[in-house]
Design a protein around this motif. Sequence first.
Motif, PDB file in Angstrom:
ATOM      1  N   PHE A 226       0.838  -1.191   0.000  1.00  0.00           N
ATOM      2  CA  PHE A 226       0.000   0.000   0.000  1.00  0.00           C
ATOM      3  C   PHE A 226       0.877   1.246   0.000  1.00  0.00           C
ATOM      4  O   PHE A 226       1.900   1.285   0.684  1.00  0.00           O
ATOM      5  CB  PHE A 226      -0.905   0.025   1.240  1.00  0.00           C
ATOM      6  CG  PHE A 226      -1.734  -1.220   1.402  1.00  0.00           C
ATOM      7  CD1 PHE A 226      -2.796  -1.467   0.558  1.00  0.00           C
ATOM      8  CD2 PHE A 226      -1.449  -2.143   2.379  1.00  0.00           C
ATOM      9  CE1 PHE A 226      -3.559  -2.615   0.692  1.00  0.00           C
ATOM     10  CE2 PHE A 226      -2.194  -3.291   2.528  1.00  0.00           C
ATOM     11  CZ  PHE A 226      -3.265  -3.533   1.682  1.00  0.00           C
ATOM     12  N   PHE A 227       0.439   2.260  -0.766  1.00  0.00           N
ATOM     13  CA  PHE A 227       1.168   3.520  -0.719  1.00  0.00           C
ATOM     14  C   PHE A 227       0.709   4.288   0.511  1.00  0.00           C
ATOM     15  O   PHE A 227      -0.481   4.543   0.694  1.00  0.00           O
ATOM     16  CB  PHE A 227       0.943   4.354  -1.975  1.00  0.00           C
ATOM     17  CG  PHE A 227       1.807   5.585  -1.990  1.00  0.00           C
ATOM     18  CD1 PHE A 227       3.110   5.522  -2.457  1.00  0.00           C
ATOM     19  CD2 PHE A 227       1.336   6.787  -1.491  1.00  0.00           C
ATOM     20  CE1 PHE A 227       3.931   6.636  -2.448  1.00  0.00           C
ATOM     21  CE2 PHE A 227       2.139   7.909  -1.479  1.00  0.00           C
ATOM     22  CZ  PHE A 227       3.443   7.831  -1.960  1.00  0.00           C
ATOM     23  N   THR A 228       1.644   4.656   1.353  1.00  0.00           N
ATOM     24  CA  THR A 228       1.334   5.299   2.623  1.00  0.00           C
ATOM     25  C   THR A 228       1.506   6.803   2.526  1.00  0.00           C
ATOM     26  O   THR A 228       2.542   7.292   2.072  1.00  0.00           O
ATOM     27  CB  THR A 228       2.240   4.749   3.738  1.00  0.00           C
ATOM     28  OG1 THR A 228       2.022   3.338   3.857  1.00  0.00           O
ATOM     29  CG2 THR A 228       1.932   5.421   5.067  1.00  0.00           C
ATOM     30  N   TYR A 229       0.495   7.527   2.951  1.00  0.00           N
ATOM     31  CA  TYR A 229       0.550   8.989   2.996  1.00  0.00           C
ATOM     32  C   TYR A 229       0.829   9.429   4.427  1.00  0.00           C
ATOM     33  O   TYR A 229       0.238   8.919   5.384  1.00  0.00           O
ATOM     34  CB  TYR A 229      -0.763   9.592   2.491  1.00  0.00           C
ATOM     35  CG  TYR A 229      -1.000   9.286   1.032  1.00  0.00           C
ATOM     36  CD1 TYR A 229      -0.456  10.085   0.034  1.00  0.00           C
ATOM     37  CD2 TYR A 229      -1.739   8.159   0.649  1.00  0.00           C
ATOM     38  CE1 TYR A 229      -0.654   9.791  -1.314  1.00  0.00           C
ATOM     39  CE2 TYR A 229      -1.936   7.857  -0.688  1.00  0.00           C
ATOM     40  CZ  TYR A 229      -1.383   8.677  -1.653  1.00  0.00           C
ATOM     41  OH  TYR A 229      -1.564   8.377  -2.995  1.00  0.00           O
ATOM     42  N   MET A 230       1.731  10.394   4.548  1.00  0.00           N
ATOM     43  CA  MET A 230       2.150  10.868   5.861  1.00  0.00           C
ATOM     44  C   MET A 230       1.335  12.088   6.273  1.00  0.00           C
ATOM     45  O   MET A 230       0.965  12.926   5.440  1.00  0.00           O
ATOM     46  CB  MET A 230       3.635  11.242   5.845  1.00  0.00           C
ATOM     47  CG  MET A 230       4.539  10.202   5.187  1.00  0.00           C
ATOM     48  SD  MET A 230       4.548   8.619   6.051  1.00  0.00           S
ATOM     49  CE  MET A 230       5.522   9.036   7.494  1.00  0.00           C
ATOM     50  N   VAL A 231       1.073  12.200   7.560  1.00  0.00           N
ATOM     51  CA  VAL A 231       0.389  13.366   8.113  1.00  0.00           C
ATOM     52  C   VAL A 231       1.431  14.381   8.561  1.00  0.00           C
ATOM     53  O   VAL A 231       2.390  14.040   9.248  1.00  0.00           O
ATOM     54  CB  VAL A 231      -0.507  12.955   9.297  1.00  0.00           C
ATOM     55  CG1 VAL A 231      -0.991  14.178  10.078  1.00  0.00           C
ATOM     56  CG2 VAL A 231      -1.692  12.136   8.793  1.00  0.00           C
TER      57      VAL A 231
END
Length: 239
Positions: free
Chosen positions: A198-203
């Motif tokens: 999964f491509f993970t998006y950072m906060v």
Amino acid sequence: MKISINRIYLLLGFVLLFGLAACKRDNYYIDGGKAKAEFDGTMLDYLKSKPVPFDTIARIVKLAGMEDVFNQQDITFFAPTDYEVKTMIGSVTQIGSLNNRLFSAGKDTVKTLSDIDGPIWAKYLQRHIFKGTKKLADYPQYDPALPAVYGGQDYYAYNNTVARIGVIYGDVGGVKYIGYRQLTIAYVADLSNTQATFFTYMVSSSDIKPRNGVVHALQLSGDAFGLGSQDMIVEILLK
């Protein structure tokens, strides 16, 4: 003796300063830093109060017919920025953007946000919305190097799509998991494929607290709207 006392006072000062910082550091994060978290207004009020970076997102909320949700319901919003939408739509010369692909297909390009149907905006906006309120401290640990041990957790979004959410614990001086914490989110397209990448998006900014929920603002990535803007682009192309 005088020097010794001064050293004691200096040491106590450092201890007090460090203690105060440790007490406060869990309250709110911007890439590990602290900022003002409370906002006296609804979530939609908050977005409107920040024309940079959320003016476009506030308009999309209206086009999606979701103003009541952002004004009245208790929700957690992993907020993409205006940059994500503008990058996704792009220009006819921006390879891979929506307008580039529409132009190549001989279709009308997008000139205003309203050129995209409200239900499509709603479908992909809702991937970012979760019922109830959760702050960074409410999510489990995630370690990309040890996903079998620290894999975060799957959560159902507002439209019943699934996202994997977790908190990365940074290392300090070779000691694992004692550093800053950063919230992450990834869209899960297929729950039956647990080995999928999964491509993970950072906060970037977490625990922003309007009256009716929590906002976690996503870092700039260029394709974070819908937690992977290609899905939305393909749906528009196929219309």
